[in-house]
Design a protein around this motif. Structure first.
Motif, PDB file in Angstrom:
ATOM      1  N   VAL A 110       0.981  -1.188   0.133  1.00 35.57           N
ATOM      2  CA  VAL A 110      -0.075  -0.111   0.058  1.00 35.57           C
ATOM      3  C   VAL A 110       0.956   1.155   0.034  1.00 35.57           C
ATOM      4  CG1 VAL A 110      -1.868   1.363   1.122  1.00 35.57           C
ATOM      5  CG2 VAL A 110      -1.720  -1.343   1.293  1.00 35.57           C
ATOM      6  N   LEU A 111       0.666   2.268  -0.815  1.00 28.93           N
ATOM      7  CA  LEU A 111       1.305   3.416  -1.203  1.00 28.93           C
ATOM      8  C   LEU A 111       0.401   4.487  -0.218  1.00 28.93           C
ATOM      9  CD1 LEU A 111       2.296   3.595  -4.689  1.00 28.93           C
ATOM     10  CD2 LEU A 111       3.710   2.304  -2.571  1.00 28.93           C
ATOM     11  N   PRO A 112       1.148   5.302   0.272  1.00 27.37           N
ATOM     12  CA  PRO A 112       0.478   6.348   1.348  1.00 27.37           C
ATOM     13  C   PRO A 112      -0.311   7.416   0.603  1.00 27.37           C
ATOM     14  CG  PRO A 112       2.785   6.513   1.589  1.00 27.37           C
ATOM     15  CD  PRO A 112       2.446   5.471   0.918  1.00 27.37           C
ATOM     16  N   ARG A 113      -0.510   7.519  -0.851  1.00 26.89           N
ATOM     17  CA  ARG A 113      -1.041   8.554  -1.793  1.00 26.89           C
ATOM     18  C   ARG A 113      -1.841   7.956  -2.783  1.00 26.89           C
ATOM     19  NH1 ARG A 113       2.537  12.497  -4.816  1.00 26.89           N
ATOM     20  NH2 ARG A 113       0.602  12.671  -5.915  1.00 26.89           N
ATOM     21  N   PHE A 114      -2.489   8.632  -3.422  1.00 18.33           N
ATOM     22  CA  PHE A 114      -3.171   8.084  -4.484  1.00 18.33           C
ATOM     23  C   PHE A 114      -2.559   8.277  -5.798  1.00 18.33           C
ATOM     24  CE2 PHE A 114      -6.013   9.207  -8.322  1.00 18.33           C
ATOM     25  CZ  PHE A 114      -7.090   8.090  -8.373  1.00 18.33           C
ATOM     26  N   TYR A 115      -2.240   7.188  -6.620  1.00 16.21           N
ATOM     27  CA  TYR A 115      -1.525   7.406  -7.742  1.00 16.21           C
ATOM     28  C   TYR A 115      -2.617   6.987  -9.239  1.00 16.21           C
ATOM     29  CZ  TYR A 115       2.941   7.745  -5.519  1.00 16.21           C
ATOM     30  OH  TYR A 115       4.039   8.508  -4.823  1.00 16.21           O
ATOM     31  N   THR A 116      -2.771   7.698 -10.044  1.00 15.94           N
ATOM     32  CA  THR A 116      -3.069   7.162 -11.437  1.00 15.94           C
ATOM     33  C   THR A 116      -1.815   6.624 -11.813  1.00 15.94           C
ATOM     34  OG1 THR A 116      -2.558   9.154 -12.557  1.00 15.94           O
ATOM     35  CG2 THR A 116      -4.793   8.887 -11.571  1.00 15.94           C
ATOM     36  N   PRO A 126      13.512   6.119  -4.397  1.00 18.45           N
ATOM     37  CA  PRO A 126      12.329   4.942  -3.896  1.00 18.45           C
ATOM     38  C   PRO A 126      11.197   5.583  -3.349  1.00 18.45           C
ATOM     39  CG  PRO A 126      13.778   5.278  -2.148  1.00 18.45           C
ATOM     40  CD  PRO A 126      14.372   6.262  -3.425  1.00 18.45           C
ATOM     41  N   VAL A 127      10.202   4.977  -3.619  1.00 19.02           N
ATOM     42  CA  VAL A 127       8.767   5.181  -3.255  1.00 19.02           C
ATOM     43  C   VAL A 127       8.535   4.551  -1.876  1.00 19.02           C
ATOM     44  CG1 VAL A 127       6.288   5.152  -3.988  1.00 19.02           C
ATOM     45  CG2 VAL A 127       8.087   5.331  -5.647  1.00 19.02           C
ATOM     46  N   ASN A 128       7.842   5.380  -1.050  1.00 18.42           N
ATOM     47  CA  ASN A 128       7.680   5.138   0.318  1.00 18.42           C
ATOM     48  C   ASN A 128       6.288   4.074   0.279  1.00 18.42           C
ATOM     49  OD1 ASN A 128       9.729   6.083   1.666  1.00 18.42           O
ATOM     50  ND2 ASN A 128       8.747   7.943   2.216  1.00 18.42           N
ATOM     51  N   THR A 129       6.341   3.086   1.137  1.00 15.08           N
ATOM     52  CA  THR A 129       4.870   2.412   1.465  1.00 15.08           C
ATOM     53  C   THR A 129       4.345   2.628   2.724  1.00 15.08           C
ATOM     54  OG1 THR A 129       5.815   0.308   2.315  1.00 15.08           O
ATOM     55  CG2 THR A 129       6.120   0.517  -0.087  1.00 15.08           C
ATOM     56  N   GLN A 130       3.260   1.964   3.133  1.00  9.07           N
ATOM     57  CA  GLN A 130       2.748   2.219   4.650  1.00  9.07           C
ATOM     58  C   GLN A 130       3.643   1.588   5.461  1.00  9.07           C
ATOM     59  OE1 GLN A 130       0.364   4.737   4.207  1.00  9.07           O
ATOM     60  NE2 GLN A 130      -1.084   3.491   5.472  1.00  9.07           N
ATOM     61  N   ALA A 131       4.531   0.769   5.236  1.00  9.91           N
ATOM     62  CA  ALA A 131       5.302  -0.323   5.755  1.00  9.91           C
ATOM     63  C   ALA A 131       6.845   0.485   5.944  1.00  9.91           C
ATOM     64  CB  ALA A 131       5.615  -1.531   5.306  1.00  9.91           C
ATOM     65  N   SER A 134       9.476   5.651   9.794  1.00  8.37           N
ATOM     66  CA  SER A 134      10.412   6.704   9.910  1.00  8.37           C
ATOM     67  C   SER A 134      11.795   6.501   9.373  1.00  8.37           C
ATOM     68  CB  SER A 134      10.392   7.293  11.416  1.00  8.37           C
ATOM     69  OG  SER A 134      10.937   6.127  12.285  1.00  8.37           O
ATOM     70  N   ASP A 135      12.032   5.301   9.321  1.00  7.60           N
ATOM     71  CA  ASP A 135      13.438   5.133   8.833  1.00  7.60           C
ATOM     72  C   ASP A 135      13.766   4.737   7.514  1.00  7.60           C
ATOM     73  OD1 ASP A 135      12.293   2.559   8.711  1.00  7.60           O
ATOM     74  OD2 ASP A 135      13.597   1.372  10.038  1.00  7.60           O
ATOM     75  N   GLY A 136      12.586   4.846   6.750  1.00  8.31           N
ATOM     76  CA  GLY A 136      12.713   5.000   5.310  1.00  8.31           C
ATOM     77  C   GLY A 136      12.776   3.525   4.790  1.00  8.31           C
ATOM     78  N   ALA A 137      12.740   2.407   5.678  1.00  4.13           N
ATOM     79  CA  ALA A 137      12.899   1.001   5.139  1.00  4.13           C
ATOM     80  C   ALA A 137      11.482   0.658   4.438  1.00  4.13           C
ATOM     81  CB  ALA A 137      13.181   0.118   6.138  1.00  4.13           C
ATOM     82  N   ASP A 138      11.899  -0.631   3.678  1.00  2.00           N
ATOM     83  CA  ASP A 138      10.629  -1.013   2.850  1.00  2.00           C
ATOM     84  C   ASP A 138      10.060  -0.185   1.817  1.00  2.00           C
ATOM     85  OD1 ASP A 138      10.851  -3.367   4.630  1.00  2.00           O
ATOM     86  OD2 ASP A 138       9.252  -2.951   5.880  1.00  2.00           O
ATOM     87  N   THR A 139      10.971   0.303   0.947  1.00  7.35           N
ATOM     88  CA  THR A 139      10.637   1.207  -0.113  1.00  7.35           C
ATOM     89  C   THR A 139      10.308   0.262  -1.566  1.00  7.35           C
ATOM     90  OG1 THR A 139      12.806   1.650  -0.466  1.00  7.35           O
ATOM     91  CG2 THR A 139      11.569   3.205   1.087  1.00  7.35           C
ATOM     92  N   LEU A 140       9.808   0.841  -2.465  1.00  7.60           N
ATOM     93  CA  LEU A 140       9.752   0.268  -3.783  1.00  7.60           C
ATOM     94  C   LEU A 140      10.294   1.110  -4.831  1.00  7.60           C
ATOM     95  CD1 LEU A 140       5.861  -0.722  -3.794  1.00  7.60           C
ATOM     96  CD2 LEU A 140       7.927  -2.289  -3.127  1.00  7.60           C
TER      97      LEU A 140
END
Length: 254
Positions: A110-116, A126-131, A134-140
């Motif tokens: 899950v991404l914390p914002r709406f994307y078309t 990298p793109v942050n996820t809901q996971a 604060s440390d910026g881990a678990d990105t895509l």
């Protein structure tokens, strides 16, 4: 008579108009309803996301996401692995995870914002996820081209195959692989080698060697002294014997 005829014609026309036209009291038919801001409802309509729905409900992440959808101005984007995607995982992969790790895996989708689809082409990696936390881990890493959108976790790569919902505040995109976070499924670095032991001193007394006792030392000294004394006495006897022979020879001459 003419007045009665006119009244009759008026009533007849009124009845005809009333029966052939829509009722004035009839409400206007509602238009198509907007997609619900409910992630599980959208997945259920898709028909092939039972495993993801089970994870969402068992971890209670669905409650968290639906609450965010009703109280957020940024919206959410969900990547939805199909049941076939989960079936591709090695047996027992999900069961081996702790409850917290299962929550992390679900939030990783899950991404914390709406994307078309168009917005993926302008996002920065990298793109942050809901996971992410604060440390910026678990990105895509998301790379978009004219034909497809590729998603990479550092462990798996997959592409968006279908759009289940694209109306703000919730976008849901179907994918054919489960997104595995590197923090859980990535290759762990090898353990550091143990530090070498200190080299043993070259002049260290061997463990099987025994230092001579005081009595042994004294005995060795006594033996040495007795040997020296014995040699001295032998020399004295030899000298005396030679002297006696010389004296006997001299007496015979004179």
């Amino acid at each position: 008579m003419a007045a009665l005829l006119n009244i009759f014609l008026f009533i007849s026309l009124s009845l005809l108009i009333f029966t052939t036209s829509p009722s004035l009291a009839q409400s206007v038919a509602p238009g198509p309803t907007a997609p619900p801001n409910n992630i599980t409802a959208i997945l259920e309509a898709g028909g092939q996301y039972t495993t993801l729905i089970r994870l969402l409900t068992s971890t209670r992440v669905d409650v968290q996401l639906n609450s965010q959808l009703n109280n957020s101005f940024n919206g959410l984007t969900c990547f939805a692995p199909t049941d076939n995607a989960f079936n591709q995982l090695p047996a027992g992969t999900l069961n081996k995870l702790t409850e917290q790790e299962q929550i992390e895996v679900v939030l990783f989708h899950v991404l914390p914002r709406f994307y078309t689809m168009a917005m993926f082409g302008t996002t920065s990696n990298p793109v942050n996820t809901q996971a992410s936390g604060s440390d910026g881990a678990d990105t895509l890493d998301i790379i978009s081209s004219t034909s497809q959108v590729n998603i990479s976790t550092g462990v798996v790569n997959t592409t968006i195959t279908n759009t289940l919902s694209s109306s703000f505040p919730l976008a849901v995109y179907s994918i054919e692989k489960v997104l595995l976070p590197y923090s859980i499924f990535g290759v762990k670095p090898p353990a550091p080698a143990p530090s070498p032991k200190a080299a043993k001193s070259s002049n260290k007394t061997p463990s099987n060697a025994k230092a001579p006792s005081s009595s042994e030392s004294a005995g060795g000294t006594a033996d040495s002294n007795s040997g020296i004394n014995s040699k001295g006495r032998a020399m004295q006897w030899t000298t005396s014997f030679v002297g006696l022979i010389l004296m006997s020879v001299i007496f015979r001459i004179f």
